[in-house]
Design an enzyme around this catalytic site. Structure first.
Site, PDB file in Angstrom:
ATOM      1  N   HIS A 282      82.195  70.472  31.685  1.00  0.00           N
ATOM      2  CA  HIS A 282      81.380  72.411  31.771  1.00  0.00           C
ATOM      3  C   HIS A 282      82.135  73.040  31.486  1.00  0.00           C
ATOM      4  O   HIS A 282      83.330  73.271  31.330  1.00  0.00           O
ATOM      5  CB  HIS A 282      80.776  72.764  33.243  1.00  0.00           C
ATOM      6  CG  HIS A 282      81.039  72.988  34.278  1.00  0.00           C
ATOM      7  ND1 HIS A 282      82.049  73.707  34.616  1.00  0.00           N
ATOM      8  CD2 HIS A 282      81.549  71.310  35.397  1.00  0.00           C
ATOM      9  CE1 HIS A 282      82.108  73.986  35.369  1.00  0.00           C
ATOM     10  NE2 HIS A 282      82.156  73.241  35.537  1.00  0.00           N
TER      11      HIS A 282
ATOM     12  N   GLU B 273      79.266  67.445  41.207  1.00  0.00           N
ATOM     13  CA  GLU B 273      80.936  67.900  41.355  1.00  0.00           C
ATOM     14  C   GLU B 273      81.048  67.188  42.892  1.00  0.00           C
ATOM     15  O   GLU B 273      80.507  66.545  43.898  1.00  0.00           O
ATOM     16  CB  GLU B 273      81.074  68.916  41.053  1.00  0.00           C
ATOM     17  CG  GLU B 273      82.706  69.543  41.828  1.00  0.00           C
ATOM     18  CD  GLU B 273      84.110  68.526  40.998  1.00  0.00           C
ATOM     19  OE1 GLU B 273      83.647  67.028  41.575  1.00  0.00           O
ATOM     20  OE2 GLU B 273      85.096  69.269  39.478  1.00  0.00           O
TER      21      GLU B 273
END
Length: 460
Positions: free
Chosen positions: A264, A340
């Site tokens: 990202h 994550e």
């Protein structure tokens, strides 16, 4: 004896979501001159890749039938079908049994268009099936706009150079080969009732819910194409065979599932190098991160190879994936296993702050993949297990496809580590910049190949 009329059919289908908005494309070619004789394409609503591929095959065979002006088809016609779908080619050739209920009527329809002895099948790599692939994408783009595919507006032929493909056809002498005989066996098997046959390896492929038959596809007869092309790389092939390691002559495996791994874009925490996992705040992209996402989107649009998009559920990934999806006209599928690491009490802290407050826990975490961050976070071993589960699901769901996976540092490093067979400490020996691109190809024999790591060329 008159020479049989000969045709080459190239067909393809795609689904943006699998199942998702789907379409197919097919082209009929003169094998001696390379001239495009007919094109067919149609948006078919929500369906799977396999359903769209079969419908593309049917449309291509029907287009051949429309070109035959001399009555019923007999022994004076030979049709050679070329597709990059290993499933369709193997099932129509009779070498794989047809297990899925959604595939059976489609295979029966395809087998009934032309006599089986007149049709042979060949698997080709995706890069050699660009014309049909472009038609399928044009159909899906038209469906997204709510209009039918317009053959007069198609540029698929212009973007695909074609020379003589006579070598593609088997010799005209002698009896039909295994492919034609197999197609006849497949047709006969479909007519029988009774117990479900045992599946052969690699044939248990998911299909879509049955839908009403779509209207007839548009078919056109365009002028010969220009000698121009926009090549796009496609990965080598893959299919269920005995695993092989090394540089020996590998068998034809079909196209692998290629995961293009996009980290990202930046958040406010990224340049401060703070732990930012799934257990703390869910920050949005910063202005710099949005610019990085836009540049990544432009790069993927220029390459034209991404077929699906999957994202972590966290906001920074969804925003990055959304920027690419808007540019490519694709949907984003969320995969929770790509989130994550949960860094527990370390969330929002810098490495130095963690070392100052939780020195013993940090030392243990750096020394062992089984050690978790302070306060109930996830260990790297736990993350690796869920990432591997997500990977296996993606590889199965998107076999032979190129998938953009928008996720985080730990999942990307874990996927690369597992592909290389590297130890857990390798996680600390890789650099991954914000909005960087990595890629791993997964083959059906269980092998994987790391194609790219931490590429940031699109950001410069």
């Amino acid at each position: 004896m008159d020479r049989p009329r000969r045709f080459v059919v190239e067909a393809d289908g795609g689904s943006r979501g699998n199942p998702g908005p789907a379409g197919y494309g097919a082209v009929v070619i003169d094998p001696d001159t390379g001239e495009t004789l007919a094109e067919a394409a149609e948006y078919i609503g929500v369906a799977t890749n396999n359903v769209a591929e079969y419908k593309g095959l049917v449309a291509g065979l029907r287009a051949v039938g429309a070109l035959l002006a001399d009555g019923p088809v007999g022994t004076g016609v030979r049709v050679h079908v070329r597709m990059d779908s290993k499933l369709v080619v193997e099932q129509m050739s009779g070498r794989w049994k047809i297990k899925h209920p959604d595939m059976k009527p489609l295979a029966a329809e395809a087998a009934g268009v032309l006599p089986g002895a007149d049709v042979t099948y060949e698997w080709i790599p995706r890069e050699r099936n660009k014309h049909a692939d472009r038609l399928a994408n044009e159909a899906m783009d038209a469906g997204r706009r709510g209009v039918p595919w317009d053959p007069s507006a198609s540029t698929a032929a212009l973007d695909t150079p074609r020379s003589s493909v006579a070598a593609a056809l088997p010799p005209t002498q002698g009896p039909p080969g295994d492919a034609a005989a197999g197609a006849a066996r497949a047709r006969a098997a479909l007519k029988r009732t009774g117990a479900e046959p045992e599946p052969l390896p690699g044939t248990d492929v998911p299909g879509a819910s049955r839908t009403a038959p779509p209207p007839a596809a548009a078919v056109s007869a365009p002028a010969p194409p220009l000698a121009a092309a926009v090549p796009a790389p496609a990965p080598p092939a893959s299919d269920p065979v005995t695993p092989q390691v090394g540089w020996g002559a590998a068998p034809d495996l079909g196209a692998p599932a290629t995961l293009v791994l996009l980290r990202h874009g930046e958040t406010a925490l990224t340049p401060q190098k703070r732990f930012s996992g799934s257990g703390g705040t869910d920050p949005e992209l910063s202005a710099a991160g949005r610019e990085q996402a836009a540049r990544a989107a432009a790069a993927f649009a220029a390459r034209g190879t991404v077929q699906e998009i999957v994202s972590s559920p966290l906001r920074r990934c969804r925003e990055t994936a959304g920027a690419v999806a808007d540019r490519l006209g694709l949907e984003v599928r969320i995969e929770d296993g790509l989130r994550e690491t949960d860094f527990g009490a370390w969330e929002g802290l810098t490495f130095g702050e963690v070392k100052e407050r939780y020195a013993a826990d940090l030392d243990a975490w750096l020394a062992s993949p089984d050690a978790a961050p302070t306060g109930g976070g996830e260990s790297f071993a736990e993350v690796a297990r869920r990432v591997a589960v997500a990977r296996d699901a993606l590889v199965t769901r998107y076999a032979g496809r190129t998938v953009l996976v928008v996720t985080h540092v730990t999942p990307i490093k874990t996927l690369v580590r597992l592909a290389l067979g590297a130890p857990p400490e390798a996680l600390f020996r890789m650099e991954l910049s914000a909005a960087s691109v990595s890629a791993v190809a997964y083959y059906a024999d269980g092998n994987a190949s790391v194609r790219l790591l931490n590429d940031t060329s699109h950001l410069r």
